[in-house]
Design an enzyme around this catalytic site. Structure first.
Site, PDB file in Angstrom:
ATOM      1  CB  SER A 120      -0.862   0.164   1.472  1.00  0.00           C
ATOM      2  OG  SER A 120      -0.127  -0.046   2.576  1.00  0.00           O
ATOM      3  CG  HIS A 129      -2.829  -0.459  -3.113  1.00  0.00           C
ATOM      4  ND1 HIS A 129      -3.177   0.994  -2.756  1.00  0.00           N
ATOM      5  CD2 HIS A 129      -3.028  -1.342  -2.108  1.00  0.00           C
ATOM      6  CE1 HIS A 129      -3.358   1.074  -1.640  1.00  0.00           C
ATOM      7  NE2 HIS A 129      -3.655  -0.225  -1.283  1.00  0.00           N
ATOM      8  CD  GLU A 173      -3.121   3.467  -5.612  1.00  0.00           C
ATOM      9  OE1 GLU A 173      -3.041   4.903  -5.700  1.00  0.00           O
ATOM     10  OE2 GLU A 173      -2.807   3.127  -4.552  1.00  0.00           O
ATOM     11  CG  ASN A 199      -2.786   4.011   1.642  1.00  0.00           C
ATOM     12  OD1 ASN A 199      -3.781   4.382   1.946  1.00  0.00           O
ATOM     13  ND2 ASN A 199      -2.285   3.051   1.121  1.00  0.00           N
TER      14      ASN A 199
END
Length: 282
Positions: A119, A140, A152, A190
């Site tokens: 992540s 991800h 992702e 993130n």
């Protein structure tokens, strides 16, 4: 390159979810975990979720049976020798990941792509631990994997166009939406999400509003389905802290400094839902 058989390394919540969606999409899947108990638990969780999907009439009983028939247990990484793709979904620790990727590189066929569900950790560094950096990429997935549509796809410095295209095509086959992201701390999801959560924790820390009221502000004021502090508890406060540290170290910018209250909760063992207590009690 045609991807037909996939190994997923790590039978935790994310790994089991990835294995499930791959099997449902028609891929042969090896779910790998060195811990037999974790592996068994992961397989049972998949079966439980599929049973629930049948009960809600989202899939048929035959769909469930066919999916489970495409799922196989693996306790040894060398089983990757028969796979076209390996997706790593283990602990967010660079030393552990590079060790696993080094072993996968040894055992996997020359054509195989090696992907990480990290992540926040740099794909370029993970790729450098292999002899095939052009065939290493980030995938991800969002949690919970069977429900969330986004993936992702992270290009490392060395990732080839052929590798990216193969993973984008596969992501579409999983009925997910691929988003291309370059290798940067926290990627896109993130880098945006975690500072918001961290700022919500600062608001509690500084007495701006209560935990419940901050979550209410974001749910009713910003139309978020879940407040940031509830979400942090579901993600795991230790994971939130780790990602903030990656951002802080990666950018050297004080705006990514983890809130002291977040550190305090993690040191206390208040990690969120998985430990029974975080910003809320469970």
């Amino acid at each position: 390159m045609a991807i037909e058989k996939v190994m997923v390394i790590g039978a935790g919540q994310m790994g089991a979810g990835i294995a499930q969606v791959c099997a449902q999409a028609g891929f042969e899947v090896l779910l790998n975990d060195a811990n037999p108990e974790a592996l068994e638990k992961g397989m049972k969780n998949i079966e439980k979720l599929l049973t629930r999907a049948v009960e809600k009439e989202r899939i048929s009983e035959s769909d469930k049976t066919e999916t489970l028939n495409r799922l196989h247990k693996s306790e040894q990484l060398k089983d990757v020798k028969s796979c076209d793709l390996a997706i790593e979904a283990i602990v967010e620790n660079m030393d552990v990941k590079t060790k696993v990727f080094g072993e996968l590189d040894t055992f996997a066929p020359k054509h195989a792509i090696l992907a990480s569900n990290t992540s926040s950790l740099p794909i370029t560094e993970i790729a450098a631990s292999t002899e095939r950096p052009d065939q290493v990429i980030g995938m991800h997935f969002m949690n919970p994997v069977p429900v969330m549509k986004l993936v992702e796809i992270i290009r490392g410095l060395q990732t080839s166009d052929e590798t990216y295209q193969a993973i984008e095509d596969m992501t579409n086959k999983l009925s997910k939406t691929p988003v291309e992201v370059n290798d940067a701390p926290g990627f896109a999801a993130n880098r945006i999400l975690m500072p918001m959560i961290n700022e919500a924790i600062y608001a509690v820390h500084e007495g701006v509003a209560s935990v419940e009221d901050i979550d209410t502000v974001m749910k009713l004021g910003m139309n978020h389905p879940m407040g940031p502090l509830t979400l942090a508890d579901f993600i795991g406060l230790d994971t939130c802290l780790y990602i903030m540290e990656v951002l802080y170290e990666g950018f050297g910018d004080s705006k990514y400094r983890p809130c002291p209250l977040l550190r305090k909760y993690v040191k206390a063992g208040w990690l969120g839902k998985k430990s029974g207590r975080g910003f809320y009690q469970y």
